[in-house]
Write an enzyme that holds these catalytic residues in place. Structure first.
Site, PDB file in Angstrom:
ATOM      1  N   HIS A 260      -8.764 -12.281 -72.884  1.00 18.68           N
ATOM      2  CA  HIS A 260      -8.316 -13.474 -73.094  1.00 18.68           C
ATOM      3  C   HIS A 260      -7.712 -14.416 -74.259  1.00 18.68           C
ATOM      4  O   HIS A 260      -7.159 -14.941 -74.115  1.00 18.68           O
ATOM      5  CB  HIS A 260      -9.698 -13.443 -73.466  1.00 18.68           C
ATOM      6  CG  HIS A 260     -10.828 -14.129 -72.027  1.00 18.68           C
ATOM      7  ND1 HIS A 260     -12.175 -15.210 -72.297  1.00 18.68           N
ATOM      8  CD2 HIS A 260     -10.545 -13.513 -71.122  1.00 18.68           C
ATOM      9  CE1 HIS A 260     -12.381 -14.667 -70.620  1.00 18.68           C
ATOM     10  NE2 HIS A 260     -12.160 -13.629 -70.613  1.00 18.68           N
TER      11      HIS A 260
ATOM     12  N   GLY B 171       0.032 -16.837 -75.105  1.00 22.26           N
ATOM     13  CA  GLY B 171       0.124 -14.968 -75.421  1.00 22.26           C
ATOM     14  C   GLY B 171      -0.831 -14.655 -76.098  1.00 22.26           C
ATOM     15  O   GLY B 171      -1.561 -14.713 -76.590  1.00 22.26           O
TER      16      GLY B 171
ATOM     17  N   ASP C  64      -1.332 -13.543 -79.740  1.00 24.99           N
ATOM     18  CA  ASP C  64      -1.173 -13.586 -80.631  1.00 24.99           C
ATOM     19  C   ASP C  64      -2.112 -14.061 -81.697  1.00 24.99           C
ATOM     20  O   ASP C  64      -2.829 -14.343 -82.853  1.00 24.99           O
ATOM     21  CB  ASP C  64      -0.422 -14.980 -80.278  1.00 24.99           C
ATOM     22  CG  ASP C  64      -1.440 -16.525 -80.379  1.00 24.99           C
ATOM     23  OD1 ASP C  64      -2.479 -15.991 -79.408  1.00 24.99           O
ATOM     24  OD2 ASP C  64      -0.625 -17.308 -80.991  1.00 24.99           O
TER      25      ASP C  64
ATOM     26  N   SER D 191      -4.894 -16.375 -81.192  1.00 27.31           N
ATOM     27  CA  SER D 191      -5.537 -17.064 -81.395  1.00 27.31           C
ATOM     28  C   SER D 191      -6.559 -17.592 -80.928  1.00 27.31           C
ATOM     29  O   SER D 191      -7.048 -18.493 -81.281  1.00 27.31           O
ATOM     30  CB  SER D 191      -4.437 -18.519 -80.508  1.00 27.31           C
ATOM     31  OG  SER D 191      -4.891 -18.195 -78.793  1.00 27.31           O
TER      32      SER D 191
ATOM     33  N   HIS E  75     -13.697  -4.374 -64.888  1.00 27.41           N
ATOM     34  CA  HIS E  75     -15.314  -4.633 -64.813  1.00 27.41           C
ATOM     35  C   HIS E  75     -16.090  -3.775 -64.173  1.00 27.41           C
ATOM     36  O   HIS E  75     -16.821  -3.724 -63.358  1.00 27.41           O
ATOM     37  CB  HIS E  75     -15.087  -5.617 -64.038  1.00 27.41           C
ATOM     38  CG  HIS E  75     -15.165  -7.103 -64.044  1.00 27.41           C
ATOM     39  ND1 HIS E  75     -14.944  -7.493 -63.011  1.00 27.41           N
ATOM     40  CD2 HIS E  75     -14.027  -7.343 -65.525  1.00 27.41           C
ATOM     41  CE1 HIS E  75     -14.063  -9.314 -64.133  1.00 27.41           C
ATOM     42  NE2 HIS E  75     -13.734  -8.712 -64.513  1.00 27.41           N
TER      43      HIS E  75
ATOM     44  N   ASP F  16     -21.029  -2.704 -63.832  1.00 26.57           N
ATOM     45  CA  ASP F  16     -21.164  -1.629 -62.946  1.00 26.57           C
ATOM     46  C   ASP F  16     -22.588  -0.545 -62.737  1.00 26.57           C
ATOM     47  O   ASP F  16     -22.993  -0.207 -63.659  1.00 26.57           O
ATOM     48  CB  ASP F  16     -19.891  -0.832 -63.096  1.00 26.57           C
ATOM     49  CG  ASP F  16     -20.154   1.094 -62.355  1.00 26.57           C
ATOM     50  OD1 ASP F  16     -20.747   0.797 -61.898  1.00 26.57           O
ATOM     51  OD2 ASP F  16     -19.099   1.651 -62.494  1.00 26.57           O
TER      52      ASP F  16
ATOM     53  N   ASP G  83     -13.706   3.909 -65.121  1.00 30.13           N
ATOM     54  CA  ASP G  83     -13.424   4.733 -63.901  1.00 30.13           C
ATOM     55  C   ASP G  83     -12.956   4.126 -62.919  1.00 30.13           C
ATOM     56  O   ASP G  83     -13.003   3.056 -63.143  1.00 30.13           O
ATOM     57  CB  ASP G  83     -14.841   5.828 -63.717  1.00 30.13           C
ATOM     58  CG  ASP G  83     -15.942   4.857 -63.475  1.00 30.13           C
ATOM     59  OD1 ASP G  83     -16.102   3.529 -63.392  1.00 30.13           O
ATOM     60  OD2 ASP G  83     -17.447   5.928 -63.454  1.00 30.13           O
TER      61      ASP G  83
HETATM   62  C1  HEM Z   1      -8.691 -13.509 -63.193  1.00 27.24           C
HETATM   63  C2  HEM Z   1      -9.692 -12.222 -63.107  1.00 27.24           C
HETATM   64  C3  HEM Z   1     -10.647 -11.991 -63.872  1.00 27.24           C
HETATM   65  C4  HEM Z   1     -12.618 -13.102 -63.770  1.00 27.24           C
HETATM   66  C5  HEM Z   1     -13.249 -14.063 -62.895  1.00 27.24           C
HETATM   67  C6  HEM Z   1     -13.451 -12.820 -64.679  1.00 27.24           C
HETATM   68  C7  HEM Z   1     -14.531 -13.124 -64.945  1.00 27.24           C
HETATM   69  C8  HEM Z   1     -15.533 -11.973 -65.944  1.00 27.24           C
HETATM   70  C9  HEM Z   1     -16.333 -13.054 -66.293  1.00 27.24           C
HETATM   71  C10 HEM Z   1     -17.572 -14.270 -65.650  1.00 27.24           C
HETATM   72  C11 HEM Z   1     -17.304 -11.920 -67.302  1.00 27.24           C
HETATM   73  C12 HEM Z   1     -19.112 -11.821 -67.671  1.00 27.24           C
HETATM   74  C13 HEM Z   1     -18.778 -13.051 -68.593  1.00 27.24           C
HETATM   75  C14 HEM Z   1     -20.851 -12.883 -68.769  1.00 27.24           C
HETATM   76  O1  HEM Z   1     -20.853 -13.380 -68.227  1.00 27.24           O
HETATM   77  O2  HEM Z   1     -20.967 -12.497 -70.180  1.00 27.24           O
HETATM   78  C15 HEM Z   1     -16.364 -10.628 -67.387  1.00 27.24           C
HETATM   79  C16 HEM Z   1     -16.370  -9.070 -68.027  1.00 27.24           C
HETATM   80  C17 HEM Z   1     -15.475  -9.317 -68.317  1.00 27.24           C
HETATM   81  N1  HEM Z   1     -14.717  -8.908 -68.028  1.00 27.24           N
HETATM   82 FE1  HEM Z   1     -13.754  -9.338 -66.645  1.00 27.24          FE
HETATM   83  N2  HEM Z   1     -12.414 -11.293 -65.573  1.00 27.24           N
HETATM   84  C18 HEM Z   1     -11.331 -11.421 -64.935  1.00 27.24           C
HETATM   85  C19 HEM Z   1     -10.906 -10.498 -65.617  1.00 27.24           C
HETATM   86  C20 HEM Z   1     -10.460  -9.439 -66.631  1.00 27.24           C
HETATM   87  C21 HEM Z   1      -9.174  -8.399 -66.861  1.00 27.24           C
HETATM   88  C22 HEM Z   1      -8.017  -8.786 -66.637  1.00 27.24           C
HETATM   89  C23 HEM Z   1     -10.066  -7.600 -67.644  1.00 27.24           C
HETATM   90  C24 HEM Z   1      -9.393  -7.030 -68.990  1.00 27.24           C
HETATM   91  C25 HEM Z   1      -8.469  -6.241 -68.531  1.00 27.24           C
HETATM   92  C26 HEM Z   1     -11.392  -8.576 -67.309  1.00 27.24           C
HETATM   93  C27 HEM Z   1     -12.466  -7.501 -68.619  1.00 27.24           C
HETATM   94  C28 HEM Z   1     -13.346  -7.780 -68.618  1.00 27.24           C
HETATM   95  C29 HEM Z   1     -15.244  -7.112 -69.067  1.00 27.24           C
HETATM   96  C30 HEM Z   1     -14.923  -5.946 -69.781  1.00 27.24           C
HETATM   97  C31 HEM Z   1     -16.093  -7.781 -69.365  1.00 27.24           C
HETATM   98  C32 HEM Z   1     -17.017  -7.453 -69.782  1.00 27.24           C
HETATM   99  C33 HEM Z   1     -17.669  -7.788 -71.036  1.00 27.24           C
HETATM  100  C34 HEM Z   1     -18.622  -7.800 -72.129  1.00 27.24           C
HETATM  101  O3  HEM Z   1     -19.264  -6.624 -72.067  1.00 27.24           O
HETATM  102  O4  HEM Z   1     -18.680  -7.839 -72.592  1.00 27.24           O
HETATM  103  N3  HEM Z   1     -11.956  -9.320 -66.704  1.00 27.24           N
HETATM  104  N4  HEM Z   1     -14.736 -11.415 -67.136  1.00 27.24           N
END
Ligand code: HEM
Ligand SMILES: *[C@@H]1O[C@H](CO)[C@@H](O)[C@H](O)[C@H]1NC(C)=O
Ligand SMILES: *[C@@H]1O[C@H](CO)[C@@H](O)[C@H](O)[C@H]1NC(C)=O
Ligand SMILES: *[C@@H]1O[C@H](CO)[C@@H](O)[C@H](O)[C@H]1NC(C)=O
Length: 337
Positions: free
Chosen positions: A76, A82, A84, A86, A206, A255, A263
């Site tokens: 994010h 970028g 940074d 922000s 995820h 997961d 993993d």
């Molecule tokens: C473009 C594709 C992606 C979408 C649409 C997306 C969407 C989301 C959403 C909706 C959540 C749940 C937020 C919540 O309701 O608490 C989430 C959680 C998460 N996302 Fe993604 N995500 C994407 C890509 C990524 C990428 C690229 C990463 C990191 C490399 C990432 C890492 C995570 C992690 C680690 C969580 C869990 C966060 C927590 O436990 O606080 N996601 N994502």
């Protein structure tokens, strides 16, 4: 030949001038001379990376969610203005709606206090030296290593500087909703110099962390979807049926098989339709990305190798280096000199 030889002397000053202009142009654009580098704090603050790691070790041991928080924080941060930092800026009278108040971040993004804790440990050791943007990158790297029990271990180049602009309208442009189809997801990555494979590989994050029910109920449970009946039943037991009418928004793990392990289980879950988001399920909708999902699920070490590289690549998006930006004293506020 004679004509060419005659022309040469007059070209020399032109070439010299062109070269001088090129050198000048490169000197004025800070980035080419200040790439990110490994061991950037080696002399400026030798303990920097071990301090970040020590705080992360403690935080992840206390709650693996702290690791997930740091990994999502990097995504994010980097996709908006970028890498940074922000995303860390708090509201002020002059900037009342920073990125952190934007729907993709508010209220689901967590880890702000974790970054504060790392920053204060670093300020105690080396005041004013380590940028908040580098802290996020190091923290995400350490989180990956810790949650994977060392299987996703990699070096993270540094030298990022902190930005001074943050606005809530920006995350909405670059962080696409989890209801997006594959072409929207891929485009959002390509817009940042990332590929479809980077999307597939980084979505593997995820495999840890949590989601609020409101992030998937409307498009996955309240309407027909390809989510497996078993997971759907489990989630219905945990989530309000209509998240738009309920003020209650619980969280569930991403997961269900190995919730705290970094993993390749995520890809097995994609294949068995045991994933939360439309964006996860969409990875099977093109032959190319479906093949990548399969490789990540089946070939030992395949995903880990790619994830390390993709994290470093993401952590280099539009970085500010050299004399750009600043090193904030407090990650939540810009410095006023
Ligand atoms: C473009 C594709 C992606 C979408 C649409 C997306 C969407 C989301 C959403 C909706 C959540 C749940 C937020 C919540 O309701 O608490 C989430 C959680 C998460 N996302 Fe993604 N995500 C994407 C890509 C990524 C990428 C690229 C990463 C990191 C490399 C990432 C890492 C995570 C992690 C680690 C969580 C869990 C966060 C927590 O436990 O606080 N996601 N994502
Ligand atoms: C900042 O975001 C707000 C709310 O999204 C928007 O109304 C405003 O135009 C933005 N300002 C700048 C300078 O981008
Ligand atoms: C994907 O979603 C976008 C935006 O909603 C839409 O314009 C586009 O037609 C969709 N593409 C496909 C292949 O469904
Ligand atoms: C959820 O509640 C809203 C507001 O009452 C209503 O408009 C919508 O149809 C409901 N959705 C479902 C799936 O029941």
């Amino acid at each position: 030949m004679a004509a060419a030889a005659a022309a040469t002397p007059s070209k020399v000053p032109i070439l010299t001038a062109a070269l001088a202009l090129l050198v000048l142009a490169m000197a004025c654009d800070a980035s080419p001379y200040y790439p990110l580098e490994l061991g950037y704090y080696r002399y400026k603050c030798p303990q920097a990376e071990s301090i970040v790691k020590a705080v992360m070790e403690k935080a992840v041991a206390q709650n693996p969610g702290n690791g997930a928080a740091a990994i999502r924080m990097l995504f994010h941060d980097c996709f908006v203005e970028g890498c940074d930092a922000s995303v860390l800026l708090d509201p002020t009278p002059f900037s009342p709606t920073p990125e952190k108040l934007s729907p993709p971040n508010d209220p689901s993004l967590r880890g702000f206090e974790l970054i504060d804790a790392i920053k204060s440990a670093l300020e105690a050791a080396c005041p004013g030296v380590v940028s908040c943007a580098d802290i996020i990158a190091f923290a995400a790297r350490d989180a990956s290593c810790l949650l994977s029990h060392g299987r996703v271990s990699f070096d993270m180049p540094a030298g990022r500087r902190d930005g001074t602009f943050s606005n809530a309208s920006e995350p909405l442009k670059f962080l696409v909703p989890s209801t997006s189809n594959l072409s929207t997801l891929v485009s959002s990555f390509v817009a940042k110099g990332m590929s479809a494979e980077d999307l597939v590989v980084l979505s593997g994050a995820h495999t840890v962390g949590r989601s609020h029910c409101s992030s998937f109920v409307p498009d996955r449970l309240a309407v027909p979807s390809d989510i497996s009946p078993g997971l759907a039943g489990f989630l219905r037991g945990k989530c309000p049926a209509n998240t738009t009418t309920s003020t209650d928004d619980p969280t569930v793990v991403q997961d269900v098989v190995t919730p705290n392990d970094m993993d390749n289980q995520y890809y097995k879950n994609v294949l068995s339709r045991t994933v939360l988001f439309t964006s996860d399920a969409q990875l099977l909708t093109s032959p190319e990305t479906a093949k990548m999902v399969l490789d990540n699920a089946k070939i030992p070490g395949w995903w880990e190798d790619r994830f390390k590289k993709a994290m470093v690549k993401m952590a280099s998006i539009d970085v500010k280096t050299g004399y750009q930006g600043q090193v904030r004293n407090n990650c939540r506020a810009i410095n006023h000199y």
